[in-house]
Design an enzyme around this catalytic site. Structure first.
Site, PDB file in Angstrom:
ATOM      1  N   ILE A  12       5.610  15.033  -2.501  1.00  0.00           N
ATOM      2  CA  ILE A  12       4.613  15.998  -2.955  1.00  0.00           C
ATOM      3  C   ILE A  12       4.524  17.337  -1.806  1.00  0.00           C
ATOM      4  CG2 ILE A  12       2.395  16.589  -3.675  1.00  0.00           C
ATOM      5  CD1 ILE A  12       2.101  13.617  -4.515  1.00  0.00           C
ATOM      6  N   ASN A  35       9.156   7.769   5.275  1.00  0.00           N
ATOM      7  CA  ASN A  35       9.396   7.519   4.002  1.00  0.00           C
ATOM      8  C   ASN A  35      10.162   8.781   3.371  1.00  0.00           C
ATOM      9  OD1 ASN A  35       9.464   6.040   1.705  1.00  0.00           O
ATOM     10  ND2 ASN A  35       7.658   7.173   0.893  1.00  0.00           N
ATOM     11  N   SER A 125      -6.619  10.345  -4.413  1.00  0.00           N
ATOM     12  CA  SER A 125      -5.853   9.779  -5.730  1.00  0.00           C
ATOM     13  C   SER A 125      -6.994   9.198  -6.776  1.00  0.00           C
ATOM     14  CB  SER A 125      -5.069   8.410  -5.352  1.00  0.00           C
ATOM     15  OG  SER A 125      -4.583   7.940  -6.160  1.00  0.00           O
ATOM     16  N   TYR A 150      -4.208   0.163  -0.017  1.00  0.00           N
ATOM     17  CA  TYR A 150      -3.882   1.592  -0.030  1.00  0.00           C
ATOM     18  C   TYR A 150      -5.083   2.286  -0.884  1.00  0.00           C
ATOM     19  CZ  TYR A 150      -2.068   5.760  -2.239  1.00  0.00           C
ATOM     20  OH  TYR A 150      -2.037   7.001  -2.562  1.00  0.00           O
ATOM     21  N   LYS A 154      -7.815   5.437   0.437  1.00  0.00           N
ATOM     22  CA  LYS A 154      -8.019   6.902  -0.132  1.00  0.00           C
ATOM     23  C   LYS A 154      -9.750   7.032  -0.100  1.00  0.00           C
ATOM     24  CE  LYS A 154      -4.102   8.315  -0.275  1.00  0.00           C
ATOM     25  NZ  LYS A 154      -3.561   9.294   0.656  1.00  0.00           N
ATOM     26  N   TYR A 178      -5.203  13.157  -7.044  1.00  0.00           N
ATOM     27  CA  TYR A 178      -4.086  13.451  -8.110  1.00  0.00           C
ATOM     28  C   TYR A 178      -4.075  12.274  -8.984  1.00  0.00           C
ATOM     29  CZ  TYR A 178      -2.131  15.142  -3.508  1.00  0.00           C
ATOM     30  OH  TYR A 178      -2.058  16.055  -2.383  1.00  0.00           O
ATOM     31  N   LEU A 201       6.919   4.383 -12.429  1.00  0.00           N
ATOM     32  CA  LEU A 201       7.685   4.222 -13.791  1.00  0.00           C
ATOM     33  C   LEU A 201       8.681   5.380 -13.891  1.00  0.00           C
ATOM     34  CD1 LEU A 201       7.721   3.761 -16.878  1.00  0.00           C
ATOM     35  CD2 LEU A 201       5.732   5.288 -17.382  1.00  0.00           C
ATOM     36  N   ARG A 232      -1.758   6.884 -19.026  1.00  0.00           N
ATOM     37  CA  ARG A 232      -1.752   7.493 -17.738  1.00  0.00           C
ATOM     38  C   ARG A 232      -1.809   9.199 -17.724  1.00  0.00           C
ATOM     39  NH1 ARG A 232      -2.522   3.108 -16.596  1.00  0.00           N
ATOM     40  NH2 ARG A 232      -1.869   1.846 -14.997  1.00  0.00           N
ATOM     41  N   ARG A 296       1.568  -5.830 -15.703  1.00  0.00           N
ATOM     42  CA  ARG A 296       1.659  -5.944 -14.283  1.00  0.00           C
ATOM     43  C   ARG A 296       0.413  -6.225 -13.571  1.00  0.00           C
ATOM     44  NH1 ARG A 296       4.507  -0.707 -11.142  1.00  0.00           N
ATOM     45  NH2 ARG A 296       2.371   0.234 -12.010  1.00  0.00           N
ATOM     46  N   GLY A 298      -2.989  -6.071 -11.685  1.00  0.00           N
ATOM     47  CA  GLY A 298      -3.639  -4.974 -10.642  1.00  0.00           C
ATOM     48  C   GLY A 298      -3.665  -3.708 -11.865  1.00  0.00           C
TER      49      GLY A 298
HETATM   50  P1  NAD Z   1       5.882  10.463   0.237  1.00  0.00           P
HETATM   51  O1  NAD Z   1       5.810   9.212   1.005  1.00  0.00           O
HETATM   52  O2  NAD Z   1       7.100  11.025  -0.416  1.00  0.00           O
HETATM   53  O3  NAD Z   1       5.214  11.628   1.369  1.00  0.00           O
HETATM   54  C1  NAD Z   1       4.580  11.197   2.565  1.00  0.00           C
HETATM   55  C2  NAD Z   1       5.158  11.567   3.829  1.00  0.00           C
HETATM   56  O4  NAD Z   1       4.282  11.158   4.993  1.00  0.00           O
HETATM   57  C3  NAD Z   1       6.694  10.959   4.030  1.00  0.00           C
HETATM   58  O5  NAD Z   1       7.340  12.077   4.305  1.00  0.00           O
HETATM   59  C4  NAD Z   1       6.157  10.067   5.126  1.00  0.00           C
HETATM   60  O6  NAD Z   1       7.353  10.095   6.010  1.00  0.00           O
HETATM   61  C5  NAD Z   1       5.171  10.966   5.975  1.00  0.00           C
HETATM   62  N1  NAD Z   1       4.288   9.918   6.825  1.00  0.00           N
HETATM   63  C6  NAD Z   1       3.622   8.857   6.581  1.00  0.00           C
HETATM   64  N2  NAD Z   1       2.894   8.260   7.723  1.00  0.00           N
HETATM   65  C7  NAD Z   1       3.023   9.325   8.560  1.00  0.00           C
HETATM   66  C8  NAD Z   1       2.736   9.461  10.035  1.00  0.00           C
HETATM   67  N3  NAD Z   1       1.856   8.285  10.587  1.00  0.00           N
HETATM   68  N4  NAD Z   1       3.232  10.497  10.574  1.00  0.00           N
HETATM   69  C9  NAD Z   1       3.895  11.349  10.108  1.00  0.00           C
HETATM   70  N5  NAD Z   1       4.270  11.363   8.850  1.00  0.00           N
HETATM   71  C10 NAD Z   1       4.076  10.155   8.164  1.00  0.00           C
HETATM   72  O7  NAD Z   1       4.440  10.474  -0.758  1.00  0.00           O
HETATM   73  P2  NAD Z   1       3.961  11.343  -1.624  1.00  0.00           P
HETATM   74  O8  NAD Z   1       4.099  10.894  -3.116  1.00  0.00           O
HETATM   75  O9  NAD Z   1       4.470  12.728  -1.332  1.00  0.00           O
HETATM   76  O10 NAD Z   1       2.472  11.397  -1.433  1.00  0.00           O
HETATM   77  C11 NAD Z   1       1.977  12.437  -0.561  1.00  0.00           C
HETATM   78  C12 NAD Z   1       0.383  12.152  -0.569  1.00  0.00           C
HETATM   79  O11 NAD Z   1       0.008  12.274  -1.814  1.00  0.00           O
HETATM   80  C13 NAD Z   1       0.033  10.745   0.214  1.00  0.00           C
HETATM   81  O12 NAD Z   1      -1.050  10.736   1.004  1.00  0.00           O
HETATM   82  C14 NAD Z   1      -0.020   9.941  -1.089  1.00  0.00           C
HETATM   83  O13 NAD Z   1      -1.031   8.648  -0.649  1.00  0.00           O
HETATM   84  C15 NAD Z   1      -0.922  10.952  -2.042  1.00  0.00           C
HETATM   85  N6  NAD Z   1      -0.839  10.460  -3.181  1.00  0.00           N
HETATM   86  C16 NAD Z   1       0.251  10.143  -3.876  1.00  0.00           C
HETATM   87  C17 NAD Z   1       0.640   9.900  -5.320  1.00  0.00           C
HETATM   88  C18 NAD Z   1       1.796   9.565  -6.034  1.00  0.00           C
HETATM   89  O14 NAD Z   1       2.012   8.880  -6.948  1.00  0.00           O
HETATM   90  N7  NAD Z   1       3.012   9.962  -5.379  1.00  0.00           N
HETATM   91  C19 NAD Z   1      -0.607   9.917  -6.186  1.00  0.00           C
HETATM   92  C20 NAD Z   1      -1.783  10.094  -5.516  1.00  0.00           C
HETATM   93  C21 NAD Z   1      -1.968  10.457  -4.166  1.00  0.00           C
HETATM   94  C1  WQD Z   2       2.448   4.159 -14.506  1.00  0.00           C
HETATM   95  C2  WQD Z   2       2.340   3.082 -16.003  1.00  0.00           C
HETATM   96  C3  WQD Z   2       2.631   0.893 -15.411  1.00  0.00           C
HETATM   97  C4  WQD Z   2       6.641   0.947 -14.099  1.00  0.00           C
HETATM   98  C5  WQD Z   2       0.487   4.228  -8.876  1.00  0.00           C
HETATM   99  C6  WQD Z   2      -0.698   4.013  -8.100  1.00  0.00           C
HETATM  100  C7  WQD Z   2      -1.782   4.918  -7.843  1.00  0.00           C
HETATM  101  C8  WQD Z   2      -1.045   6.471  -7.806  1.00  0.00           C
HETATM  102  C9  WQD Z   2      -0.190   6.774  -8.664  1.00  0.00           C
HETATM  103  C10 WQD Z   2      -1.221   6.870  -5.318  1.00  0.00           C
HETATM  104  C11 WQD Z   2       1.547   1.748 -15.806  1.00  0.00           C
HETATM  105  C12 WQD Z   2       3.852   1.190 -16.147  1.00  0.00           C
HETATM  106  C13 WQD Z   2       5.426   1.256 -14.470  1.00  0.00           C
HETATM  107  C14 WQD Z   2       7.616   0.136 -14.641  1.00  0.00           C
HETATM  108  C15 WQD Z   2       5.946   0.166 -16.544  1.00  0.00           C
HETATM  109  N1  WQD Z   2      -0.453   6.571  -6.514  1.00  0.00           N
HETATM  110  N2  WQD Z   2       5.285   0.898 -15.609  1.00  0.00           N
HETATM  111  N3  WQD Z   2       7.208  -0.386 -16.251  1.00  0.00           N
HETATM  112  O1  WQD Z   2       0.494   2.393 -11.192  1.00  0.00           O
HETATM  113  O2  WQD Z   2      -0.547   4.280 -12.569  1.00  0.00           O
HETATM  114  O3  WQD Z   2      -0.240   4.507 -10.288  1.00  0.00           O
HETATM  115  O4  WQD Z   2       0.964   5.786  -8.835  1.00  0.00           O
HETATM  116  O5  WQD Z   2      -2.387   7.184  -5.054  1.00  0.00           O
HETATM  117  O6  WQD Z   2      -2.403   4.789  -6.935  1.00  0.00           O
HETATM  118  O7  WQD Z   2      -1.095   2.600  -8.312  1.00  0.00           O
HETATM  119  O8  WQD Z   2       2.068   4.404 -11.750  1.00  0.00           O
HETATM  120  O9  WQD Z   2       4.131   4.813 -12.087  1.00  0.00           O
HETATM  121  O10 WQD Z   2       3.560   2.717 -11.367  1.00  0.00           O
HETATM  122  O11 WQD Z   2       3.003   3.154 -13.492  1.00  0.00           O
HETATM  123  O12 WQD Z   2       5.608  -0.092 -17.970  1.00  0.00           O
HETATM  124  O13 WQD Z   2       8.763  -0.235 -14.352  1.00  0.00           O
HETATM  125  O14 WQD Z   2       3.666   2.720 -16.088  1.00  0.00           O
HETATM  126  O15 WQD Z   2       2.155  -0.671 -15.749  1.00  0.00           O
HETATM  127  O16 WQD Z   2       1.075   1.621 -17.171  1.00  0.00           O
HETATM  128  P1  WQD Z   2       0.275   3.459 -11.607  1.00  0.00           P
HETATM  129  P2  WQD Z   2       3.333   3.918 -12.177  1.00  0.00           P
END
Ligand code: NAD
Ligand code: WQD
Length: 339
Positions: A12, A35, A125, A150, A154, A178, A201, A232, A296, A298
């Site tokens: 992101i 990551n 999140s 995790y 948040k 998000y 997913l 979702r 799944r 949780g």
């Molecule tokens: P991502 O893992 O792709 O990006 C996170 C970045 O932070 C990575 O590049 C990683 O190397 C870096 N990082 C982690 N810990 C660090 C540290 N201690 N010092 C420096 N760098 C560090 O994840 P993303 O999907 O881009 O998520 C970005 C943010 O959004 C996160 O805070 C995540 O929790 C939040 N978020 C993500 C989602 C999702 O589904 N992707 C949903 C809700 C919230």
């Molecule tokens: C989406 C839907 C699964 C994989 C996670 C974190 C949440 C947030 C976003 C950071 C669900 C289903 C998934 C598969 C499937 N992240 N699924 N087969 O679980 O909604 O959210 O990411 O803050 O905190 O929990 O996302 O993409 O894993 O799942 O059927 O192989 O797809 O059961 O209904 P989720 P997801």
């Protein structure tokens, strides 16, 4: 004006860096690459023509963060993405998650206070809502006890921001909650780079269609939803990135109504797993090989956002149609395979 983007090499963060640059901001990134891949900088440069400044720093290291801020006195705002984000892994490694995610945020805010940087946008999140009793969820919907360490980081980070804002009146802190971010930049220069077997997913789906995985498992068809699969709110990553730009503008323009605010960032529409699979098939002409398996552990049944507050206050609304998002992720998956 320069924005400090932590975790800006990640999924992101990298899309947000592009939107910031395209909206006239200068960007400096710090990321420890735990990551992510440094080649993402090339992708950003290909899109915008500008290579953002980058430093490899662990934000959980307080001294390094202080040092960073002491050398970048022109930063006017911070977007804090850096965090560990794998829900299942956090259950196995709770200490690593609490240490990394909480210390990073506290180190950043402490240094901001010391060096007079006032504005912070934080990645929260929809996980903080858990299974809400009433849908869609608004910002007034009560948070529930997190299901995972995790998710708890948040909620705790939000609480830290709320408490700090009460005493640090000069600081403006804003959390974006998000929903489910998906998609890739339409240029295919950047996108999601999942490590190993994906849990989420969309990367699992695209890897299945690409032949990297054999079959997609649909986790449950016995939920209380129209087709039985879980629902979702899938938000396009470029729409999400744009939400950060408007949030930063709100803080810089002094338009915020309180010095701690939080907003839902989703589309406002819930899609079931099966609906998403069928939308992907329509958007790409590809067939998805899937089977229904048990739920799944949780997982919640359904969640989607009420985005009225973000629409009104940020002037932001999701705009990318789901078919376009899905076509972009498929294009991105093919790009990854041709590299
Ligand atoms: P991502 O893992 O792709 O990006 C996170 C970045 O932070 C990575 O590049 C990683 O190397 C870096 N990082 C982690 N810990 C660090 C540290 N201690 N010092 C420096 N760098 C560090 O994840 P993303 O999907 O881009 O998520 C970005 C943010 O959004 C996160 O805070 C995540 O929790 C939040 N978020 C993500 C989602 C999702 O589904 N992707 C949903 C809700 C919230
Ligand atoms: C989406 C839907 C699964 C994989 C996670 C974190 C949440 C947030 C976003 C950071 C669900 C289903 C998934 C598969 C499937 N992240 N699924 N087969 O679980 O909604 O959210 O990411 O803050 O905190 O929990 O996302 O993409 O894993 O799942 O059927 O192989 O797809 O059961 O209904 P989720 P997801």
């Amino acid at each position: 004006m320069k924005v400090f983007v932590t975790g800006g090499i990640g999924y992101i963060g990298s899309h947000t860096v592009v939107e910031l640059q395209q909206n006239g901001f200068e960007v400096v990134i710090a990321d420890n690459l735990c990551n992510s891949n440094i080649k993402v900088l090339d992708g950003i440069e290909q899109i915008t023509g500008v290579r953002p400044e980058f430093e490899k720093i662990d934000l959980a290291d307080a001294e390094k963060v202080q040092d960073f801020f002491s050398r970048h006195r022109d930063v006017v705002a911070v977007i804090h993405f850096a965090a560990l984000k794998a829900v299942g892994e956090s259950v196995q490694k709770p200490l690593e998650y609490y240490k990394n995610n909480l210390n990073s945020l506290m180190n950043v805010i402490t240094a901001m206070r010391e060096f007079g940087v006032k504005n912070l946008v934080f990645s929260s999140s929809c996980t903080v809502y858990g299974q809400a009793d009433i849908l869609p969820v608004t910002e007034q919907t009560p948070r529930k006890q997190a299901e995972s360490p995790y998710g708890n980081t948040k909620a705790m980070c939000e609480d830290i921001m709320r408490d700090v804002a009460k005493v640090e009146k000069e600081m403006n802190l804003l959390a974006l909650r998000y929903f489910n971010p998906i998609g890739a930049h339409p240029s295919s220069c950047i996108g999601e780079l999942p490590n190993g077997v994906p849990n989420n997913l969309i990367p699992y789906l695209t890897q299945t269609v690409a032949g990297i995985r054999e079959q997609l498992s649909v986790f449950g068809d016995d939920y209380n939803t129209p087709d039985g699969s879980a629902i979702r709110d899938y938000i396009d990553v470029v729409d999400l990135a744009r939400a950060h730009v408007v949030a930063i503008r709100r803080l810089l323009d002094g338009k915020n109504k309180a010095n701690y605010e939080y907003f839902n960032i989703g589309t406002g529409t819930g899609l079931s797993v099966l609906e998403l699979i069928h939308a992907f098939e329509r958007a790409t002409g590809e067939k998805v090989n899937y089977k229904i398996v048990g739920r799944r552990a949780g997982d919640i049944e359904k969640v989607w956002a009420d985005t009225t507050l973000a629409n009104r206050e940020l002037g932001w609304k999701a705009s990318v149609p789901i078919e376009e998002t899905l076509a972009n992720v498929w294009k991105w998956q093919k790009h990854l395979m041709n590299k």
